[in-house]
Design a protein around this motif. Structure first.
Motif, short mmCIF file in Angstrom:
data_model
loop_
_atom_site.label_atom_id
_atom_site.label_comp_id
_atom_site.label_asym_id
_atom_site.label_seq_id
_atom_site.Cartn_x
_atom_site.Cartn_y
_atom_site.Cartn_z
N ARG A 1 0.84 -1.20 0.00
CA ARG A 1 0.00 0.00 0.00
C ARG A 1 0.88 1.25 0.00
O ARG A 1 1.81 1.37 0.79
N SER B 1 0.79 5.61 0.03
CA SER B 1 -0.05 6.75 0.40
C SER B 1 0.83 7.98 0.55
O SER B 1 2.05 7.89 0.58
N ARG C 1 -4.66 14.20 -0.44
CA ARG C 1 -4.10 12.93 0.00
C ARG C 1 -4.39 11.89 -1.09
O ARG C 1 -5.43 11.96 -1.74
N TYR C 2 -3.48 10.97 -1.28
CA TYR C 2 -3.69 9.90 -2.26
C TYR C 2 -3.33 8.57 -1.61
O TYR C 2 -2.64 8.51 -0.59
N MET C 3 -3.83 7.50 -2.20
CA MET C 3 -3.51 6.16 -1.76
C MET C 3 -3.65 5.22 -2.95
O MET C 3 -4.29 5.56 -3.94
#
Length: 122
Positions: free
Chosen positions: A39, A41, A48-50
């Protein structure tokens, strides 16, 4: 190919210093965190991104990147778009002698990052 003794880019927060050779806007905060479990992020400078990443040897790729949809100054939004496009094109990583994480894409897109600190608490 990275050497066996080379550290992995996982477990630390990395701050972006350069996107595609154009630097970044002063005081903007673009970050990347790879959790060691696939993951990714961070902050694109505005949102914010992920998403997911795949790491194997010196190969690194990102997919399923999604983010928040806050509005920011036009220049920050454009910089964030450049960053996310470059991130999506990443295919190779290495850590250079200065400790910088260099991410390079097959199309020549590149990112230069430096470690900010330890992993965020989950």
């Amino acid at each position: 190919m990275t050497e066996d003794a080379s550290p992995l880019p996982t477990g630390a927060v990395w701050l972006v210093e350069d996107v595609g050779g154009g630097g970044i806007i002063d005081s903007s905060h673009i970050s990347l965190f790879l959790d060691g479990k696939g993951r990714a992020s961070g902050s694109g400078g505005c949102n914010r991104y992920m998403g997911q990443y795949h790491l194997s040897g010196d190969r690194l790729s990102f997919d399923q990147i999604a983010g928040t949809k806050m509005a920011c100054a036009q220049a920050l939004m454009l910089q964030e778009q450049r960053f996310l496009k470059a991130l999506a094109e990443v295919s190779i990583w290495r850590i250079d002698p200065t400790g910088a994480l260099l991410l390079t894409g097959s199309g020549g897109a590149s990112l230069r990052l430096f470690p900010e600190g330890p992993a965020p608490r989950e």
